[in-house]
Design a protein around this motif. Sequence first.
Motif, PDB file in Angstrom:
ATOM      1  N   ASN A  71       9.862  -4.394 -21.228  1.00 29.18           N
ATOM      2  CA  ASN A  71       8.470  -4.100 -21.608  1.00 29.18           C
ATOM      3  C   ASN A  71       7.715  -3.444 -20.450  1.00 29.18           C
ATOM      4  O   ASN A  71       6.931  -2.516 -20.654  1.00 29.18           O
ATOM      5  N   GLU A  75       6.159   0.339 -20.443  1.00 36.89           N
ATOM      6  CA  GLU A  75       4.753   0.589 -20.061  1.00 36.89           C
ATOM      7  C   GLU A  75       4.694   1.645 -18.953  1.00 36.89           C
ATOM      8  O   GLU A  75       3.935   2.607 -19.039  1.00 36.89           O
ATOM      9  N   GLY A  78       5.157   5.081 -20.051  1.00 37.89           N
ATOM     10  CA  GLY A  78       4.118   5.601 -20.952  1.00 37.89           C
ATOM     11  C   GLY A  78       4.489   5.535 -22.419  1.00 37.89           C
ATOM     12  O   GLY A  78       4.011   6.335 -23.231  1.00 37.89           O
ATOM     13  N   THR A  80       4.369   2.628 -24.410  1.00 35.63           N
ATOM     14  CA  THR A  80       3.853   1.467 -25.137  1.00 35.63           C
ATOM     15  C   THR A  80       2.935   1.860 -26.292  1.00 35.63           C
ATOM     16  O   THR A  80       3.041   1.301 -27.395  1.00 35.63           O
ATOM     17  N   GLU A  81       2.079   2.827 -26.050  1.00 36.07           N
ATOM     18  CA  GLU A  81       1.082   3.154 -27.080  1.00 36.07           C
ATOM     19  C   GLU A  81       1.734   3.749 -28.328  1.00 36.07           C
ATOM     20  O   GLU A  81       1.476   3.317 -29.449  1.00 36.07           O
ATOM     21  N   LYS A  82       2.606   4.733 -28.145  1.00 37.01           N
ATOM     22  CA  LYS A  82       3.209   5.410 -29.296  1.00 37.01           C
ATOM     23  C   LYS A  82       4.366   4.626 -29.892  1.00 37.01           C
ATOM     24  O   LYS A  82       4.732   4.818 -31.048  1.00 37.01           O
ATOM     25  N   GLY A  83       4.980   3.788 -29.085  1.00 38.10           N
ATOM     26  CA  GLY A  83       6.107   2.999 -29.585  1.00 38.10           C
ATOM     27  C   GLY A  83       7.439   3.544 -29.121  1.00 38.10           C
ATOM     28  O   GLY A  83       7.535   4.642 -28.564  1.00 38.10           O
TER      29      GLY A  83
END
Length: 116
Positions: A71, A75, A78, A80-83
């Motif tokens: 995880n 992160e 870069g 984490t946001e989009k998956g």
Amino acid sequence: MSEEKTLFQKIADKEIPSEEVYSDEDYYAFRDLNPGAPTHILVIPRKPIPKITDATEADAALLGRLFLVANKIAEAEGLTEKGFRYVINCGDDGEQTVYHLHLHLLGGRPLSWPPG
Ligand code: 5GP
């Protein structure tokens, strides 16, 4: 446990070169030689558990922390946001080719489902 080091132990011990992404006392992460996505990282415990099904109760914390390390890497990359996707291949039908437990972290593009 066999005396012979696995390919991924040799990589984690820097006997075979790799593009390091993360390293600590218990884990090593590096970029896959044949990436299946713009970001394709392998996260391994230094302990050479051959397959996920070889893990025992004694490995419970090690396995849990494997995901927390991954995880952190996701992160830092870069993702984490989009998956992204985590994959653990197991055995012949799972097309496991390296018998040292590893978590694939794949991301950087939309990933189709189900896999091949
Ligand atoms: P498996 O099919 O066992 O789940 O995945 C093994 C992965 O290790 C494959 O994606 C393959 O490209 C990668 N791999 C195999 N040998 C090496 C190597 O020497 N260096 C790196 N960086 N990746 C490797």
